[in-house]
Scaffold this active site. Structure first.
Site, PDB file in Angstrom:
ATOM      1  N   SER A 106      31.888  43.641  76.449  1.00 42.73           N
ATOM      2  CA  SER A 106      32.367  42.146  76.300  1.00 42.73           C
ATOM      3  C   SER A 106      31.398  41.068  76.006  1.00 42.73           C
ATOM      4  CB  SER A 106      34.172  42.104  77.640  1.00 42.73           C
ATOM      5  OG  SER A 106      34.318  40.644  77.845  1.00 42.73           O
ATOM      6  N   ASP A 250      32.794  35.829  72.315  1.00 40.59           N
ATOM      7  CA  ASP A 250      31.465  37.235  72.615  1.00 40.59           C
ATOM      8  C   ASP A 250      31.345  38.208  71.936  1.00 40.59           C
ATOM      9  OD1 ASP A 250      34.649  38.112  73.064  1.00 40.59           O
ATOM     10  OD2 ASP A 250      34.215  38.765  74.938  1.00 40.59           O
ATOM     11  N   ASP A 252      32.861  41.068  71.877  1.00 37.26           N
ATOM     12  CA  ASP A 252      33.764  41.781  70.850  1.00 37.26           C
ATOM     13  C   ASP A 252      34.728  40.482  70.521  1.00 37.26           C
ATOM     14  OD1 ASP A 252      35.229  41.133  73.570  1.00 37.26           O
ATOM     15  OD2 ASP A 252      36.141  43.399  73.990  1.00 37.26           O
ATOM     16  N   ASP A 254      37.348  38.661  72.282  1.00 35.24           N
ATOM     17  CA  ASP A 254      38.389  38.228  72.845  1.00 35.24           C
ATOM     18  C   ASP A 254      38.994  37.063  73.548  1.00 35.24           C
ATOM     19  OD1 ASP A 254      37.007  39.134  74.916  1.00 35.24           O
ATOM     20  OD2 ASP A 254      38.947  41.307  75.164  1.00 35.24           O
TER      21      ASP A 254
END
Length: 462
Positions: A106, A250, A252, A254
C-alpha cells in the site's frame, strides 16, 4: 527491518533473516498457509486464486514465489501481473475464484511488500479467517500436491480494462457530462500501477490526462502516502498546466486524493465526503466510515435524510457495518471510497469517476466545490505509557468520566461533543494511546488533544 504478521495479511521489509523480514521463505510459508486455508473452504478439485501486484521493485520476485507455491498446492492461478487492489478484488468475483492475493504494501516505502488476502467474494478476510491462516503457518498440517495434480498459471491482462468497463456502466457515472466538461487533469501515479489504470480511465471518459510519475518502475519519486507534504510536484504541475485538478493515488490504487485548480489540497478526508454528497443526491441512503474519519460525512448524510454510522477502524470493519446498515456509500477518511454498487472494497477508480461526475454536474471548480462543505480540522497525537499500565482500564475510566456525552466503545473510546470529538485507541503493538481529535479550527483540535493527554496523565499519576 521487520515482519508484521496480522489477521489482515503479512507485511514486511525485503531482505534479512527469515521470520524477521519478508524473505522468500516467509512468502512461501504464508502463501502455503493461505492456499491450504482456501482448499479447506470448498471441497472440490479445481481451486482457483487470482494474484496481482503493484509495481514495487520486489513485486515480480514475491509474485513468482507466491504463484508457484499455490501451483505446488494443486491450485490454479489467474495471474493479473501489474494490477490494482480493487481490480484484483473485482477479478475474484468475476472469475468466480476461491480467493485472491494482492502483493502490495500500500502506502509503505519501496523496501516494504505484503501479501493482502481475499476471500471468494473478493473482500478482505475477517479476523477469524486471518487467525486461522496464521495458525496454519505455524503448524504442520499443510500438504502439497503430487506431480500429476499440480496447478497451472493462466495470464490475464484484461482486468484493468474490464474494471473500467464496469465503472463506465454504473448509472451514476455521468459519462456525457464528464465528456462535455473537457477536463484537464494531472495524474500522479507514484510510478506504480495507478500510472497505468488512472490514465486509461480518464481516456475512456475523454478527460485529458497529464502524466506525472506514471511509469510503473516501482521507484517511488516521493513518499507514496498521498499527504500534502509529499505532493509538492503535483500541486505545482496543476498550476503550471492550468489543469482543472490533480489526482494522486497510492501504489495499489485504493487511496485517492485531489488537488484543486489553484494547487491546493482538496483534503484527503473530503474525498469521501464529496463522493458521498454526489451519491446521496441521486440515491439517498445510509453511510459508514470508520471512527477516526471526519464528521463532515455525517453532516452530508443527515442533509439527505440518511443515517450515518461509525465503524471500528479497518476496511473489513467498514464493509461489515455497510452491509449491516445497507449503506449506499462508505469508506475511510484516508481517501478510501467503497461503493457497493460496484464492489465492497476501497476503489480509487470508481471514486475518480463519481467525483468527476459530481464536478461536471455542479459545473464548479474544485476549490468552489470544497467550499460547499463544512471545514473541520484534525489533530493526531499519542501518549506513551509504561508497559505495566492497564490501558483498557484507563480507556474505561475516560468513558465513565464522559458518560453524559455521546460515547462509542467499539474501537477504543470515541467521545462526540457538540462541536468536536476525540477518539482514544490503544496500539496493538506498543504501550501507547493514540489520540485523534477533530474541531472547527486546527488550534481547537490541537488543544482538545492536549487536554485529553493531560487528563490521561493525571489518571496515570493518581
Amino acid at each position: 527491518m521487520t515482519l508484521i504478521k496480522s489477521i489482515s495479511g503479512i507485511r514486511g521489509t525485503i531482505g534479512g533473516a527469515p521470520g524477521e523480514n519478508l524473505t522468500p521463505i516467509d512468502a512461501v510459508k504464508y502463501a502455503s498457509a493461505y492456499g491450504h486455508w482456501v482448499k479447506q473452504q470448498r471441497n472440490k478439485n479445481d481451486h482457483r486464486i487470482v494474484v496481482g501486484r503493484d509495481a514495487r521493485i520486489s513485486g515480480a520476485m514475491i509474485q513468482e514465489l507466491v504463484m508457484q507455491t499455490l501451483v505446488g498446492l494443486g491450485i490454479h492461478v489467474i495471474d493479473l501481473g501489474l494490477s490494482t487492489t480493487p481490480t484484483v478484488e473485482m477479478a475474484v468475483a468475476m472469475e468466480h475464484a476461491d480467493g485472491g492475493i494482492i502483493l502490495t504494501a500500500s502506502h509503505n516505502p519501496k523496501q516494504w511488500n505484503a501479501l493482502k488476502l481475499l476471500n471468494n467474494k473478493g473482500e478482505f478476510l475477517n479476523a477469524a479467517a486471518g487467525q486461522e491462516i496464521l495458525d496454519l503457518a505455524e503448524g504442520d498440517a499443510i500438504r502439497f500436491s503430487e506431480v500429476d495434480a499440480l496447478g497451472k498459471i493462466t495470464r490475464n491482462d484484461a482486468y484493468i480494462d474490464l474494471h473500467i468497463d464496469e465503472i463506465l456502466e454504473l448509472p451514476l457515472v455521468n459519462t456525457d457530462a464528464i465528456k462535455k466538461a473537457k477536463f484537464k487533469v494531472v495524474v500522479d501515479g507514484v510510478n506504480s500501477t495507478g500510472g497505468i489504470a488512472v490514465p486509461l480511465l480518464l481516456n475512456a471518459l475523454d478527460v485529458h490526462p497529464v502524466k506525472l510519475y506514471c511509469d510503473p518502475t516501482g521507484h517511488f519519486p516521493h513518499n507514496p502516502e498521498p499527504l500534502k507534504e509529499h505532493l509538492t510536484d503535483l500541486m505545482e504541475k496543476v498550476v503550471e498546466e492550468k489543469a482543472d485538478l490533480g489526482i494522486v493515488v497510492d501504489p495499489d490504487v485504493d487511496r485517492l486524493a485531489f488537488v484543486d485548480e489553484q494547487g491546493g489540497m482538496f483534503g484527503e478526508e473530503y474525498t469521501l465526503v464529496a463522493v458521498a454528497d454526489y451519491v446521496l443526491r441521486h440515491t439517498p441512503g445510509n453511510t459508514v466510515s470508520n471512527m477516526s474519519s471526519s464528521r463532515a460525512l455525517r453532516d452530508v448524510t443527515q442533509k439527505y435524510g440518511g443515517q450515518y454510522t461509525a465503524s471500528a477502524v479497518g476496511e473489513v470493519n467498514v464493509v461489515e457495518k455497510m452491509k449491516e446498515t445497507k449503506a449506499v456509500i462508505g469508506g475511510e477518511g484516508n481517501g478510501g471510497i467503497i461503493y457497493p454498487e460496484l464492489h465492497y472494497g476501497r476503489d480509487s477508480l470508481v471514486g475518480i469517476a463519481l467525483f468527476l461526475s459530481h464536478l461536471a454536474e455542479k459545473q464548479l471548480s474544485v476549490s468552489a466545490l470544497r467550499k460547499e462543505y463544512t471545514s473541520y480540522f484534525m489533530s493526531k497525537k499519542k501518549i506513551e505509557l509504561t508497559p505495566q499500565l492497564d490501558v483498557d482500564a484507563i480507556l474505561k475510566q475516560m468513558a465513565s468520566t464522559y458518560a453524559s456525552e455521546e460515547i462509542n466503545t467499539i474501537d477504543g473510546v470515541k467521545i462526540d461533543f457538540r462541536d468536536n470529538w476525540v477518539h482514544l485507541r490503544k496500539s496493538n503493538t506498543e504501550p501507547i494511546i493514540r489520540i485523534y481529535t477533530e474541531a472547527k479550527t486546527q488550534a481547537e483540535a490541537d488543544a482538545l488533544a492536549d487536554r485529553f493527554i493531560g487528563e490521561i496523565r493525571s489518571l496515570v499519576t493518581n
